[in-house]
Design a protein around this motif. Sequence first.
Motif: not given
Lengths: 121, 154
Positions: A36, A38-39, A63-65, A67, B69-70, B73-74, B96
């Motif tokens: 994911v 998100p940005s 940034p990658e996610m 989880w 969480y999204l 993260k940003i 997490e």
Amino acid sequence: MVMPVPAFHRFVFAFGAAFALFYAIARARGLALFTVYPSQGIVLFGMHRSRDVADPVLDFLAPEMYWYGWIASAAAGAVAVGVIAALLPARLCRFWAWCGWAVPVAAMIACVYLTIPWFRL
Amino acid sequence: MATTLLILHGLVAVALLGAITHQALATCAPSNAKPLSFFGRFRAVPGAGFTNAVVILYLISWLLGAVVYLFFKIDVQPGLERDRHWHALGFFDLKEDFVAIGLGVLPAYWICWRSPINGQSRQMRIALTLLLALIVWWGFLVGHIINNIGGFGW
């Protein structure tokens, strides 16, 4: 008196154990079912790293996610193991019930080990 | 939006913390506690009555946390990295991981509390309830620290 244990119980105990095991493996090996961003609001199938396709110093822009992808990977594997456990003989229920709490504890210890690098910075 | 979700996440977590702590103590605490003491009354609740509430609250809390969480993260993590809060980020990583493992354990926990009690299922109840209680307490404390980290002066 020994009571018959429904297949669903075996499925549930095996699911819990396998989920924890596969999550720890996915976490250690980076096996995310999807990534994911998100940005950008983007979801890509499989594991992707921004720094593999862009300059590492620009990594913070995308940034990658992982989880969510790790959870999906673990759930997919755990469902398969759960179905197999449900099909196996009922006498193995005691084993699955034991695994149902012991494997998650072991997986949590493994996650603590995987987190150690943060504390060495 | 993110602030509203974070406050909701925190409120649900408080309710979850109360429910799982009541249940964990009711399951594990020695039965010779004085019935009139605070501890005695705290553990004198019927543990099974909390099971559905714990499962539902855990799922809601996880869902809200997954959305928040999204934003974390940003908007938050880059600031924590810039300020070199590596320990806090490590604790959050563990949060997490633990919460995800708890998610997988949830069906087994529910089944344990729904099944008639015997020697083996009692041990399972204790183990899974303590495991979930540990996860919920860890998640709550780490989330609280991350939320308030600006005021700690680390």
